[in-house]
Write an enzyme that holds these catalytic residues in place. Structure first.
Site, PDB file in Angstrom:
ATOM      1  N   GLU A 137      -6.788   4.522   8.049  1.00  0.00           N
ATOM      2  CA  GLU A 137      -6.646   5.829   8.039  1.00  0.00           C
ATOM      3  C   GLU A 137      -7.943   6.496   7.331  1.00  0.00           C
ATOM      4  O   GLU A 137      -8.181   7.651   7.468  1.00  0.00           O
ATOM      5  CB  GLU A 137      -5.419   6.300   6.851  1.00  0.00           C
ATOM      6  N   SER A 165       3.542  -2.301  10.304  1.00  0.00           N
ATOM      7  CA  SER A 165       5.001  -2.234  10.642  1.00  0.00           C
ATOM      8  C   SER A 165       5.566  -3.745  10.246  1.00  0.00           C
ATOM      9  O   SER A 165       6.434  -4.198  10.828  1.00  0.00           O
ATOM     10  CB  SER A 165       5.527  -1.768  11.957  1.00  0.00           C
ATOM     11  N   ASN A 177       1.032  -1.027   0.023  1.00  0.00           N
ATOM     12  CA  ASN A 177       0.168  -0.050  -0.003  1.00  0.00           C
ATOM     13  C   ASN A 177       1.028   1.309  -0.002  1.00  0.00           C
ATOM     14  O   ASN A 177       1.559   1.634   0.798  1.00  0.00           O
ATOM     15  CB  ASN A 177      -0.991  -0.074   1.306  1.00  0.00           C
ATOM     16  N   LYS A 230       0.266   4.274  -0.241  1.00  0.00           N
ATOM     17  CA  LYS A 230      -0.541   5.529   0.278  1.00  0.00           C
ATOM     18  C   LYS A 230      -0.438   6.734  -0.693  1.00  0.00           C
ATOM     19  O   LYS A 230      -0.291   6.507  -1.729  1.00  0.00           O
ATOM     20  CB  LYS A 230      -0.034   5.652   1.901  1.00  0.00           C
ATOM     21  N   HIS A 233      -9.518   1.031   5.145  1.00  0.00           N
ATOM     22  CA  HIS A 233      -7.976   1.339   5.678  1.00  0.00           C
ATOM     23  C   HIS A 233      -8.391   2.094   7.067  1.00  0.00           C
ATOM     24  O   HIS A 233      -9.064   3.082   6.999  1.00  0.00           O
ATOM     25  CB  HIS A 233      -6.837   1.753   4.624  1.00  0.00           C
ATOM     26  N   GLY A 275       2.636   2.075  10.833  1.00  0.00           N
ATOM     27  CA  GLY A 275       3.386   3.290  10.688  1.00  0.00           C
ATOM     28  C   GLY A 275       4.160   3.468  11.807  1.00  0.00           C
ATOM     29  O   GLY A 275       4.709   4.764  11.988  1.00  0.00           O
ATOM     30  N   GLU A 297      -5.364  -5.042  10.525  1.00  0.00           N
ATOM     31  CA  GLU A 297      -4.147  -4.239  10.968  1.00  0.00           C
ATOM     32  C   GLU A 297      -4.550  -3.338  12.322  1.00  0.00           C
ATOM     33  O   GLU A 297      -5.086  -2.361  12.042  1.00  0.00           O
ATOM     34  CB  GLU A 297      -4.546  -3.147   9.918  1.00  0.00           C
TER      35      GLU A 297
HETATM   36  P1  PGA Z   1       2.971   0.366   7.764  1.00  0.00           P
HETATM   37  O1  PGA Z   1       1.595   0.465   6.889  1.00  0.00           O
HETATM   38  O2  PGA Z   1       3.416  -1.290   7.313  1.00  0.00           O
HETATM   39  O3  PGA Z   1       3.638   1.624   7.272  1.00  0.00           O
HETATM   40  O4  PGA Z   1       2.929   0.128   9.084  1.00  0.00           O
HETATM   41  C1  PGA Z   1       0.702  -0.382   7.042  1.00  0.00           C
HETATM   42  C2  PGA Z   1      -0.527  -0.099   6.163  1.00  0.00           C
HETATM   43  O5  PGA Z   1      -1.134   1.107   6.598  1.00  0.00           O
HETATM   44  O6  PGA Z   1      -1.317  -0.939   5.528  1.00  0.00           O
END
Ligand code: PGA
Length: 252
Positions: free
Chosen positions: A97, A213, A9, A11, A95, A173, A167
């Site tokens: 976010e 992560s 992803n 983003k 997601h 992140g 997740e």
């Molecule tokens: P990250 O993000 O690997 O940077 O933690 C995962 C995601 O948001 O799908």
């Protein structure tokens, strides 16, 4: 048997040149990728049209979001039908976010899932608890609600087409990863929910990915769990050197 999947992803990262260089770089490295893994890339949607014209033997494309409506006056949005038209097979839905910054609710996500299935696209349904839910021991309830409210209206033929992505928000992140035990425990819980509603055979056929992560240093231990069928990767998906080793995280 269910598929192993590793999805990147991107983003809202990378200008056009950088994005194209990374995508072409991944394609040149396809022979290095475990052939038992379905690799998926979700770039910003503005790049999907161009990427869909570039031939790849291994990489499927995903959108990061789509609108729940078929068409119309929804400025700034893209529809599931547009993805169908470009042969973009997958789309992330819900997601964290999008839930946090754009107020996406389970009720709305249910409609997005329906729109995607209607267009024969594969939803990658994201769910997971925030830190305070885990600290108060409410994480299983939250996940149960996210899964049931957005997906359990589907019939067996439909649910089997959905990819699940657990997740935990506190791991996205942040550099903090769920331990392999925490990931396995939640994935097993979700598979049990699926088995109760749709039967064991259907539950066993559905891929459940872990995200948060996930990187070369922890992918192997996470993917070694019986109910972890791959990953949804953010930060580590932005470089060939970190993404390819995650794709290869199933190799013993
Ligand atoms: P990250 O993000 O690997 O940077 O933690 C995962 C995601 O948001 O799908």
């Amino acid at each position: 048997m269910r598929k192993n999947i590793v999805a990147g992803n991107w983003k809202m990262n990378m200008n056009h040149q950088e994005a194209l260089a990374l995508y072409n770089g991944l394609i040149s490295n396809e022979s290095e990728m475990d052939e038992n893994v379905q690799v998926i890339i979700a770039p910003p949607s503005i790049y999907l049209s161009e990427f869909s014209q570039i031939k790849s033997n291994r990489i499927a494309l995903a959108a990061q979001n789509c609108n729940e409506n078929e068409k119309g006056a929804y400025t700034g949005e893209i529809s599931a039908g547009m993805l169908e038209n470009l042969e973009v097979q997958y789309c992330l839905v819900g997601h964290s976010e999008r839930r946090a910054y754009y107020g996406e609710t389970n009720e709305l996500l249910k409609k997005k899932v329906d729109a995607l299935l209607q267009s024969e696209r594969t939803p990658i349904y994201c769910f997971g608890e925030v830190l305070s839910d885990r600290e108060t021991g409410n994480h299983f309830n939250i996940v149960k609600e996210q899964v049931i409210k957005a997906l359990f209206h589907l019939n067996e033929q439909q649910i089997i087409k959905v990819v699940f992505a657990y997740e935990p928000v506190w791991a996205i992140g942040t550099g903090v990863t769920a331990s392999p035990e925490q990931a396995q425990e939640m994935h097993e819980f979700v598979r049990e929910l699926l088995a109760e509603k749709y039967g064991q055979t259907t539950a066993e056929a559905i891929s459940i990915l872990y995200g948060g992560s996930c990187k070369p240093a922890n992918a192997k231990e996470l993917f070694a769990n019986p109910d972890v069928d791959g990953g949804l990767i953010g930060g580590a998906a932005l470089k060939i050197e970190t993404f390819v080793p995650v794709v290869n995280g199933f190799i013993k």
